[in-house]
Design an enzyme around this catalytic site. Sequence first.
Site, short mmCIF file in Angstrom:
data_model
loop_
_atom_site.label_atom_id
_atom_site.label_comp_id
_atom_site.label_asym_id
_atom_site.label_seq_id
_atom_site.Cartn_x
_atom_site.Cartn_y
_atom_site.Cartn_z
N GLY A 23 -1.55 -0.96 6.95
CA GLY A 23 -2.47 -1.88 6.40
C GLY A 23 -1.84 -3.48 6.56
O GLY A 23 -2.51 -4.36 7.01
N PHE A 24 -0.49 -3.65 6.57
CA PHE A 24 -0.13 -4.82 6.72
C PHE A 24 1.27 -4.70 7.65
O PHE A 24 2.00 -5.76 7.72
CB PHE A 24 0.28 -5.44 5.52
CG PHE A 24 1.35 -4.51 4.55
CD1 PHE A 24 2.49 -4.32 4.72
CD2 PHE A 24 0.73 -3.93 3.43
CE1 PHE A 24 3.41 -3.49 4.00
CE2 PHE A 24 1.39 -3.24 2.88
CZ PHE A 24 2.60 -2.79 3.03
N ASP A 134 6.76 8.46 -4.00
CA ASP A 134 5.95 8.66 -2.96
C ASP A 134 6.35 9.69 -1.80
O ASP A 134 6.11 9.76 -0.64
CB ASP A 134 5.60 7.28 -2.18
CG ASP A 134 4.20 7.34 -1.42
OD1 ASP A 134 3.55 8.32 -1.51
OD2 ASP A 134 3.92 6.56 -0.53
#
Length: 651
Positions: A23-24, A134
Amino acid sequence: MAVDDYEELLKYYELHETVGTGGFAKVKLASHLITGEKVAIKIMDKESLGDDLPRVKTEIDAMKNLSHQHVCRLYHVIETPKKIFMVLEYCPGGELFDYIIAKDRLTEEEARVFFRQIVSAVAYIHSQGYAHRDLKPENLLIDEDQNLKLIDFGLCAKPKGGLDYHLMTCCGSPAYAAPELIQGKAYIGSEADIWSMGVLMYALMCGYLPFDDDNVMVLYKKIMRGKYEIPKWLSPGSVLLLSQMMQVDPKKRITVKHLLNHPWLMHGYSCPVEWQSKYPLGYIDEDCVTELSVFYKYSRTSTTRLISEWSYDHITASYLLLHSKKSHGKAVRLKHPLAVGDQAVTSFKELRPKSKLDFEEPNGEIAYVFGSMDFSDEELFSEDFTYSSFEPHTPKEYVKGRLEFNSVDSAPATPVVQRNARHKNEDKENSNTAVARDENVFLHPAPWTPTPRRKQNEKKGILTTPNKNTQTKEKNQSKETPTKKPIGTGEEFANVISPERRCRSVELDLNQAHIDSAQKKKGAKVFGSLERGLDKMITMLTPSKRKGYTREGPRKLRAHYNVTTTNIVNPEQLLNQIVRVLPSKNVDYVQKGYTLKCKTQSDFGKVTMQFELEVCQLSKSEVVGIRRQRLKGDAWVYKRLVEDILSSCKV
C-alpha cells in the site's frame, strides 16, 4: 525517481527489479557494492505513509534490537526528506505461503521442520518482550538454505510493563486473529500470537484456513466459536496440538514455553527447539573487523568502535553482510575500491551515528525492557500442564482482507472494521525503543560463533506431497532475474564498473549526483565513456532485451515451486490461451514479451491485486511452464484467482 531521494542509497547499492509492492511501499532486489551480496530494499514514501509513519518507527526499532537465525536481519536504514529505505536480508525462496499453495499442503514431517523454526523465532521475540501480532505464512520468508525468516514487525508491540501487560489495539489479519482481539477485549500479546501460530500450522498441513468467509462478521463468529474442520489426513498428535493452540479461552492455550519440547515437535528430534539467538549483536567477528580496517585503511580499534555503535548505517551494513558471507563459507573479502568507486571508501571515515529518524516519539522516558521471559530458569515442560481438547469443525474456505482497527481505553463489544484506521499519536503499547548511541544496551548471552558452511543445495529439493486436482500457484522465485540487467557476480565486480552502467538499473542517469569524476583515473574515464556509448547502442537496438530472453522464445528457468508445468509444448500457444482467459476473469494485463503483468481493480478503480504470469521454458527439458509471482493483494484471494485462470487454460 528524484535524484536527491536516491543519491545516498546509490552510493552503496545497485538497484535491480521490483520484487514486491504494498500500500505504501515497494521492495527492490539490490546488490551491496563492496560485498557483492544481494539485499532487499524496502522503499517507503513518507507522504504516502501519512499516519502510518509510527508503524515504520515500530518496525525499525524492533528489527534493530532483534538478531536471530529465524528473524529477517535489518542491515541499513536511510532517511531522506521524502523517503525511508530499509535494507534487509534477501530471502530468494519467497514467501512460505507460496510454498504451501504450490504443494497444496505439506506433509507432517515437512510441516514439523518449518514449525520448529517458527516456534524458535516466536519464543525469541517473546523473550525480548515483543509480541508480533501479525503471524501468517505471508510474513515468513524462505532463505537460500530453506530456513524460515520472520518479517513485518510493523504491528508488533513491546508493552511497557512486559508481555503480561494487557493490550487493547486489535490489529493483524482477520483470519489469523484470536477471539479476544475481535471481541474488543484487553489481551496478552503472547497469547494472541499462539492462536495465530495454530492457524498458521493448520494452513501448513491443510493448504487452507480453519476459519474463513468473505463476510468478515461471519468470519468473526466462526473464530469466536472455535470450531473448524479436521481433515482425515491429520494425525492424532497434530490434531491435539492444533486444539491446544486454538483454544477460545486464552488462559487454556498452550504457552510458547511448553511448545519448545512438545511431543509433536520433538518427534524425530533428540533436543527441544533452540530458541536462543546464535547471532547476538554484542559479538563482533575479528576477521570481519580486519577486512574492513584494511579495506578502508582505518585502525582496528576505530573500526571496532564504529561497528559496535550499531548505527544501522553503511558501517553496520558492511559488517553484517561481510559476516553473512563468512557464515556461508564464502571468503571474507571486500571488492577492490576501483570496482565500486571511491565514494564508499571516503564515506566510511566520515560516517558517524546520525540522529534518530524523524518520527514522532512517545511521551515520557520509558525503561528499555529485555528478556521478559526467562526460559532457562524453569522446567521447559511442566508435568502438571493439562491439555484441553474439543472437537472442532468448520468447512474449508478462503480469506480476504486485512484487519487493523484501534480502540482507545474502552473497546466496543462489536468492533468496527476499518481498512486504515489510524491515530497519529498512537503507539501507547510500545516502550520507547529508541536507543542512545552512547549507552550499553546490547546485553546478550555469550556469543555463538557461526562455523562456515557451504550452501546446502541438496536441501533445496522439494518434497513430494499429494496434490489436489488443480495445480496451485504462488509468488515469485524469479526474483533472481533483474528487469534491467543481470546481477553482477564477484568476478564481474573485479573489473572497473562505470557509474553510468551501475545506475542504469534504476532507469535514470543518477550518477552525476553522487560520483566525483575528478577522483576517477583517466583509464576509468575512457572505459566509462566507451561503456556509456555501448549501453546507448544496445538500448537502441534491443530496448526490451532481458537476461535469459532470446529472439526464438521465452526464458529458460529452473524448475521451481512457483513454476507450474504444463502439457503444452508451444509457448506461443500457451501465451495466447492465457491472454484469451484473462478478460473473462476481469483481469487487466500488459504484455511484455512472454510476461503478462496483471492486475484486478475494485468497482471504484482501486487496484486490489497485482501479479505476473510468465511463460517460460524449463531447463534441461522441453517442458513449457508458467512462472507466477504475487506482487500485491491478499494471498488467499490470489491463490483462488490464479488457480481459476490456469484451470480455464486447461494446462
